[in-house]
Design a protein around this motif. Sequence first.
Motif, mmCIF file in Angstrom:
data_model
loop_
_atom_site.group_PDB
_atom_site.id
_atom_site.type_symbol
_atom_site.label_atom_id
_atom_site.label_comp_id
_atom_site.label_asym_id
_atom_site.label_seq_id
_atom_site.Cartn_x
_atom_site.Cartn_y
_atom_site.Cartn_z
ATOM 1 N N ALA A 218 0.763 -1.220 0.300
ATOM 2 C CA ALA A 218 -0.045 0.080 0.159
ATOM 3 C C ALA A 218 0.761 1.287 -0.013
ATOM 4 C CB ALA A 218 -0.966 -0.127 1.224
ATOM 5 N N LEU A 371 -10.902 -2.170 4.652
ATOM 6 C CA LEU A 371 -11.111 -0.801 5.237
ATOM 7 C C LEU A 371 -12.558 -0.708 5.704
ATOM 8 C CD1 LEU A 371 -10.262 1.959 6.135
ATOM 9 C CD2 LEU A 371 -10.527 2.837 3.768
ATOM 10 N N ASN A 422 -7.138 -1.315 -0.146
ATOM 11 C CA ASN A 422 -7.629 -1.117 1.197
ATOM 12 C C ASN A 422 -8.849 -1.858 1.192
ATOM 13 O OD1 ASN A 422 -6.566 0.893 3.647
ATOM 14 N ND2 ASN A 422 -5.441 1.170 1.659
ATOM 15 N N SER A 427 -6.577 -3.451 5.003
ATOM 16 C CA SER A 427 -6.907 -2.241 5.439
ATOM 17 C C SER A 427 -5.499 -1.594 6.126
ATOM 18 C CB SER A 427 -7.912 -1.939 6.602
ATOM 19 O OG SER A 427 -7.819 -0.708 7.242
#
Length: 469
Positions: A218, A371, A422, A427
């Motif tokens: 990420a 997420l 995400n 997440s």
Amino acid sequence: MVALITEIGKKMVISVLLVMVLGCVCPALLAIGETAFQTVVVFSFYSYCAISLFSYSRHKLFHVLSIPVFTQFLHLFQKYTFTAGANSIWRLLPFIILNLYFSHYFLTKYLPPTNNEKLLLASWGTIQAFFLIISPNLDRVVWGGSLLFLVTLPMYFLYLKTAMAAVDFRSEMESYLCLLYIILGLGTFGLVIAGSGYKDSDNLLATRNISDTNVTMAYFILLWPFALLFSERKRFSTLLLLIIFGIFIGIVVFSFSRGAVLIVAPYLLISLILLRNLSQGKWMMITIAVLALYTPELFSFLENDDLTYFWQLRFGNIISLSSALARLQEISGRAEIHAIAYQLFLEKPLVGHGTGSFEILGPGYREAHSLLYTLLAEQGVIGVLYMYLLFGSLGMSMFSVFARGRKYLILPVSFAFYLLFNHTVGSVFVIIPGKSVTINCIAPVLLLCLYFYVKSFGVLSPSVARKNA
């Protein structure tokens, strides 16, 4: 960039020498960790944080942005020898030093926030404090959660707002984040190599978890556009582009992540299309074509070293199915994790169970590998609406880049793929687990960099903006 690397090296050497001197004066200091070497490295890093932040440097922005990235490596190096968890002073000390620097900085340089920014900071502090207070995991995350959510991130916001006024803000941001991209990549490769020998482990899936390559993905998604923009304007742009491209590919390979392949592959393809200098894209495609010629040898190497087994184990027959993403959720077990998170949401749909609650109320994972589901379980409808309002505002702020040139479109694309990651892989935002080694806020810091980078277009005059672009 050479001058910056030299400065980093000098300050690291000074930090090590300082700790060695202190170790000679007080030998018990070096007996805290697993080995004297580990202790020296850990205390040298704390010393480096203080020296790099409080001594003069024309690259102060880099040092401020680098602390969370370097801290991730420190935490993995500390392992569990130094007390882990979000309340550990060993994990939080770099951020405490950083916040002390912010406080010192604001005494001399400070741009008061606008009314809208005051409202944003006040609402952020109020809502994050509330979700911390109601958490059943509060006793294990209170100090880390309070420090990162309520102090560090708001201070980063105010610091970047002030730094944005500099004429060279965007060019410096590109160069610093490109360097962090390279450091993060090389450091991750080093962790994979070190992790493969940790306690005689030859399982690269375990090594992937040791080096946190799945989480690191990420960060690369958010760093990639800055590295790309920096390489685009340098003399040896094609060579640099090949280097940063190779780092990204290497991270994907060692991540053994299905989601990484399904998300990063189109992300990189779109990036190449958005390159202003099409000759770079041409050389990139030529390089890929040449590497493709050696595919049989590559697969032979992977087979001989039992590396293809892990890819086969991770992917199975995913490619043969009509919906790869749907199959991804099924074979990875994420569907069951999401169901648990949703059940927790139904128990307290309005406010959820609080920050860090999924770690102890769920199946033991730090988050729900999404997420949305993590927010539903921990912050309920209120938290979901608030967070997605922030993401929506950030997305809206990027509309201005459409008038700045095709290459800047990679910025909203980066944000979109970060959100996709995400919601499908895991997440990655503020990481404050009660027991794990890594405590960090790299992702929101990079999102703030993205926001102020885009916003800086409106701060400078049109003529200066064109010059910097």
